[in-house]
Scaffold this active site. Sequence first.
Site, PDB file in Angstrom:
ATOM      1  N   GLU A   1     -45.525 -31.612  18.451  1.00 39.68           N
ATOM      2  CA  GLU A   1     -45.598 -31.914  19.888  1.00 39.68           C
ATOM      3  C   GLU A   1     -46.796 -31.211  20.484  1.00 39.68           C
ATOM      4  OE1 GLU A   1     -42.216 -31.178  22.436  1.00 39.68           O
ATOM      5  OE2 GLU A   1     -40.832 -31.949  20.932  1.00 39.68           O
TER       6      GLU A   1
ATOM      7  N   GLU B   1     -37.091 -27.005  18.227  1.00 44.84           N
ATOM      8  CA  GLU B   1     -37.280 -25.877  19.140  1.00 44.84           C
ATOM      9  C   GLU B   1     -36.055 -24.969  19.272  1.00 44.84           C
ATOM     10  OE1 GLU B   1     -38.836 -27.428  22.836  1.00 44.84           O
ATOM     11  OE2 GLU B   1     -40.741 -27.963  21.904  1.00 44.84           O
TER      12      GLU B   1
HETATM   13  O1  IFM Z   1     -39.910 -32.732  26.858  1.00 46.71           O
HETATM   14  C1  IFM Z   1     -39.953 -31.585  26.083  1.00 46.71           C
HETATM   15  C2  IFM Z   1     -39.382 -31.843  24.705  1.00 46.71           C
HETATM   16  O2  IFM Z   1     -38.086 -32.334  24.758  1.00 46.71           O
HETATM   17  C3  IFM Z   1     -39.362 -30.571  23.895  1.00 46.71           C
HETATM   18  N1  IFM Z   1     -40.638 -29.930  23.899  1.00 46.71           N
HETATM   19  C4  IFM Z   1     -41.316 -29.759  25.170  1.00 46.71           C
HETATM   20  C5  IFM Z   1     -41.365 -31.080  25.912  1.00 46.71           C
HETATM   21  C6  IFM Z   1     -42.083 -30.891  27.260  1.00 46.71           C
HETATM   22  O3  IFM Z   1     -41.436 -29.937  28.046  1.00 46.71           O
END
Ligand code: IFM
Length: 454
Positions: free
Chosen positions: A364, A176
């Site tokens: 994710e 990210e």
């Molecule tokens: O917990 C985070 C993760 O570390 C990175 N992506 C989003 C998730 C939820 O906010």
Amino acid sequence: MPALPRQAHFTVKRSDFPKDFLFGTSTSAYQIEGSSFGGCGESHWDSFAATAGNVVRCENGAIACDHYHNWPQDLDLMKELGVSAYRFSTSWARILPEGRGQVNEEGLDFYDKLVDGMLERGLAPNLTLYHWELPSALSDIGGWRNRDVADLFADYAEIVVKRLGDRLSTVVTFNEPWCITWYSHFHGAHAPGLRDIRAVSRAAHLVPVAHGKAIAALRALGQKDLGIVLNFEHISPLDDAPANREAARLTEGIYNRWFLGGLLNGSYPEDVLSYLEPYLPEGWQQDMDNIKAPLDWLGINYYTRNLVSAGTTEPGSALPEMIGNKGPLPRTEMNWEVYPEGLGDLLSWISKTYTGALPLAITENGMANKDVLTGGAVDDQERIAYLDAHFRQALSAIDKGVPLKAYFVWSLMDNFEWALGYDKRFGLVHVDFESLKRTPKASYHALKAMLSGT
Ligand code: IFM
């Protein structure tokens, strides 16, 4: 606000997905391991959290889920769940407490055992090298604003891959970049907590530079299946007003197109560049070939949508004011609207516009829910409905020809949710942060049934 839908079971079936499609769970080092164990160095998250006002109740990752000592149990939970891959991250500060120089052998040994433990349980190890905990010593020299840190990142990547690479399925450089740069250097919401246009512009270029350098170093070692994970929101204007359309376009450029453009095309989008260029490091154009080093796959993190409107811009501001709004959809505990269609749209748009035949993975997706442990169980049917709806979008993208190969649920277990501390629970497994007891939730049991076809 409408209530979140609830569902006792998945409606999608494992057999709806291609046979070789991978299901996995995702976590990150600082959020689960416990940074006070095993000779781990200080990271900028430790000092950020120790500064009142940054993190709820000044909570930090010192203990977290104590995965450092409980990893066999956590890997067993994944095996029992029936997933075949695990997306985890190594902590730079655990391996190199000063960010460079002396290696903490105990840290490398820990990951060595962890990777062997995954293989013993049939879990394909998917490594992320940077999931946000920059060693404090490197934060002291300017962190992602300093080009030297990009070289140091490549050195760290080499150390990790030399030790673990023979057993890794995939390696991701960064998780990210938008969060690493904009959320942390412009919104000030994550470590290092800066709000500065020059800082964010430099970081938004030097993180891709570091990625390119690491990819080159890992290719030289012969490492395969290299990628990066980008986070996306489905962004649209709040309404049809021209100013709102313009604000949405710029937000979308910053969030979704900047990193895609740099990494896949070797050029940043002109509309965003026109604002950031005065602050980029000198000679940035010469880095673009390195940044677009070919990838083997791209990871996509998706949670929600954003309806953008234009705000009132102060005359001296380097960027127009852009405001995020919510619509009428049900919201998770993060106050994020649930918009599964956004995932389908993004998958089609990304593959059509940028990645073509390059394999994609959802690295994710998941939700924070008001999970309560009652009588030894957590009835999180909202999470089942959320995941089911997003799985459906993945399936329809595959039907349309998007080369989507994997889906990692965020997260295996409740953990340290950064500035929101331990309040927000994303896990398939509940963690009691006093006793550290793990309890699989209803979503875990439903996913297990789905994966085993029962
Ligand atoms: O917990 C985070 C993760 O570390 C990175 N992506 C989003 C998730 C939820 O906010």
